[in-house]
Design a protein around this motif. Structure first.
Motif, short mmCIF file in Angstrom:
data_model
loop_
_atom_site.label_atom_id
_atom_site.label_comp_id
_atom_site.label_asym_id
_atom_site.label_seq_id
_atom_site.Cartn_x
_atom_site.Cartn_y
_atom_site.Cartn_z
N ARG A 70 -12.91 24.86 11.58
CA ARG A 70 -12.78 23.57 10.96
C ARG A 70 -11.16 23.05 11.38
N ARG A 71 -10.24 24.00 11.22
CA ARG A 71 -9.03 23.53 11.60
C ARG A 71 -8.79 23.02 13.17
N LEU A 72 -9.37 23.77 14.02
CA LEU A 72 -9.51 23.35 15.57
C LEU A 72 -10.21 22.16 15.66
N ALA A 73 -11.19 21.93 15.09
CA ALA A 73 -12.07 20.72 15.06
C ALA A 73 -11.34 19.77 14.62
N ALA A 74 -10.53 19.62 13.68
CA ALA A 74 -9.45 18.57 13.24
C ALA A 74 -8.45 18.25 14.16
N ASP A 75 -7.77 19.30 14.67
CA ASP A 75 -6.47 19.46 15.78
C ASP A 75 -7.18 18.43 16.90
N LEU A 76 -8.27 18.80 17.35
CA LEU A 76 -8.97 18.41 18.64
C LEU A 76 -9.83 17.06 18.43
N ASP A 77 -9.72 16.58 17.14
CA ASP A 77 -10.77 15.41 16.62
C ASP A 77 -11.98 15.37 16.93
N VAL A 78 -12.75 16.51 16.75
CA VAL A 78 -13.85 16.55 17.22
C VAL A 78 -14.58 17.09 15.94
N THR A 79 -16.00 17.05 15.80
CA THR A 79 -16.70 17.64 14.79
C THR A 79 -16.80 19.39 15.02
N THR A 80 -16.89 19.97 14.04
CA THR A 80 -16.87 21.64 14.22
C THR A 80 -17.80 21.95 15.02
N MET A 81 -19.20 21.26 14.93
CA MET A 81 -20.39 21.63 15.78
C MET A 81 -20.07 21.60 17.19
N ALA A 82 -19.09 20.80 17.61
CA ALA A 82 -18.97 20.41 19.13
C ALA A 82 -18.17 21.52 19.72
N LEU A 83 -17.59 22.35 18.39
CA LEU A 83 -16.84 23.53 19.24
C LEU A 83 -17.80 24.82 19.33
N TYR A 84 -18.78 24.75 18.69
CA TYR A 84 -19.77 25.73 18.91
C TYR A 84 -20.68 25.90 20.10
N ARG A 85 -20.72 24.30 20.81
CA ARG A 85 -21.18 24.42 22.01
C ARG A 85 -20.48 25.25 23.17
N HIS A 86 -19.18 25.40 22.98
CA HIS A 86 -18.41 26.13 23.82
C HIS A 86 -18.14 27.53 23.46
N VAL A 87 -18.07 27.90 22.22
CA VAL A 87 -17.43 29.01 21.48
C VAL A 87 -18.46 29.58 20.42
N SER A 88 -18.94 30.65 20.63
CA SER A 88 -20.07 31.13 19.44
C SER A 88 -19.67 31.29 18.21
N SER A 89 -18.24 31.85 17.94
CA SER A 89 -17.60 32.26 16.67
C SER A 89 -16.08 32.36 16.84
N ARG A 90 -15.52 32.62 15.65
CA ARG A 90 -13.88 32.58 15.61
C ARG A 90 -13.64 33.75 16.45
N GLU A 91 -14.23 34.77 16.09
CA GLU A 91 -14.17 36.05 16.85
C GLU A 91 -14.20 36.17 18.53
N HIS A 92 -15.26 35.30 18.72
CA HIS A 92 -15.19 34.99 20.18
C HIS A 92 -14.06 34.19 20.53
N LEU A 93 -13.78 33.22 19.90
CA LEU A 93 -12.56 32.66 20.26
C LEU A 93 -11.24 33.44 20.61
#
Length: 316
Positions: A118-141
């Motif tokens: 959620r923090r990264l989504a805010a920093d990147l100005d995208v939705t949280t779901m947008a992150l999961y298209r590229h990274v499967s989880s926090r652990e994966h990140l």
């Protein structure tokens, strides 16, 4: 906000209320930089996670927005026209590299506790779901971040001559890596190693230095892991020292000069400590401890493999 007033509110809400007051009173204007998490830790005497939660609450209220490479700035509720200088980019430009870079920025500045999708989504100005298209989880990140960090510190090719020199080079590279990224020491495990190709490359490079010494595979592996675990063990204190410095506002050197050195050199009734006054200043510096322990560890390994080395006709 008076820090002495009793309140039943959670600490992050009290901090959020104080920062909101500063915004609404005009003390902080739109576009002004809000206190960083480390500044909040120092000013309010709270944990890093609490500071992070307070800034997140301001973002959710529409009073703050992250600007990558700058920090969290004051925003105004409601629709906002983007200026030509707005550094945020649309979700269409999002890729794994941007996400990993943003994750590294958060972890390096605030520690792993501050890292969330959620923090990264805010920093990147995208939705949280947008992150999961590229990274499967926090652990994966975190795995991807660790892999990127190991890539910043490649080991030399060809390696230096002698197994001991190679082990020392590998240890110093890892120490430099943890100094630049203190959070990494707590993300690395030797019983559950990271499936990182670049971390594996570090291991393979070190193991090659031990090849041909007459050691069985298990002993070679244990030597490599022992050295790497020693470096990591000392490095686990780096993040705590950084947080202590942020909380107190003084560096470790300043703390030792003001508090630690007098305590060490004061009168002692214990005859086992008669010469502490002769101890050089800052002898408990992590870098000094790292160097001392590394050399003792390597001397122990020399003893272990000295006979196989002589049989193989090689020098350490």
């Amino acid at each position: 906000m008076s820090r002495t007033e009793p309140s039943s509110d959670p600490p992050f809400l009290r901090i959020t209320a104080e920062l909101r007051r500063r915004v609404e009173s005009g003390e902080l204007r739109p576009g002004d930089l809000l206190p960083s998490t480390r500044q909040i830790v120092r000013e309010f005497g709270v944990a890093m996670a609490t500071a992070t939660k307070a800034l997140a609450a301001l973002r959710q209220a529409g009073l703050a927005r992250p600007v990558p490479g700058v920090g969290t700035v004051v925003d105004t509720p409601g629709p906002r026209q983007r200026s030509p200088h707005d550094r945020r980019r649309p979700a269409a430009s999002l890729d794994r590299g941007r996400i990993v870079g943003a994750g590294l920025a958060v972890a390096d500045a605030e520690g792993l506790a501050a890292l969330s999708m959620r923090r990264l989504a805010a920093d990147l100005d995208v939705t949280t779901m947008a992150l999961y298209r590229h990274v499967s989880s926090r652990e994966h990140l975190i795995l991807l971040m660790a892999d990127a960090v190991f890539g910043e510190f490649p080991l030399p090719e060809p390696p230096p001559p002698g197994w001991r020199r190679c082990l020392e080079v590998a240890a110093r590279q890892q120490w430099a890596m943890y100094q630049r990224h203190p959070w990494l020491a707590r993300a690395v495990s030797f019983t559950r190693p990271l499936p990182s190709s670049r971390a594996m490359a570090h291991s393979e490079w070190t193991m090659r230095a031990l090849d041909g010494l007459g050691l069985d595979p298990a002993t070679s592996l244990h030597i490599h892991v022992c050295v790497a675990a020693y470096v990591r063990g000392v490095a686990t204190s780096l993040e705590a020292e950084a947080e202590a410095a942020a909380h107190s506002g003084i560096t470790d050197e300043q703390w030792m000069d003001a508090r630690g050195t007098p305590a060490l050199k004061g009168p002692s009734k214990n005859p086992a400590f008669p010469n502490l006054a002769l101890v050089p200043p800052r002898s408990l510096d992590l870098g000094t401890l790292f160097e001392f322990g590394l050399q003792r560890l390597l001397e122990g390994i020399v003893t272990l493999i000295d006979e196989p080395v002589r049989r193989a006709g090689r020098e350490p």
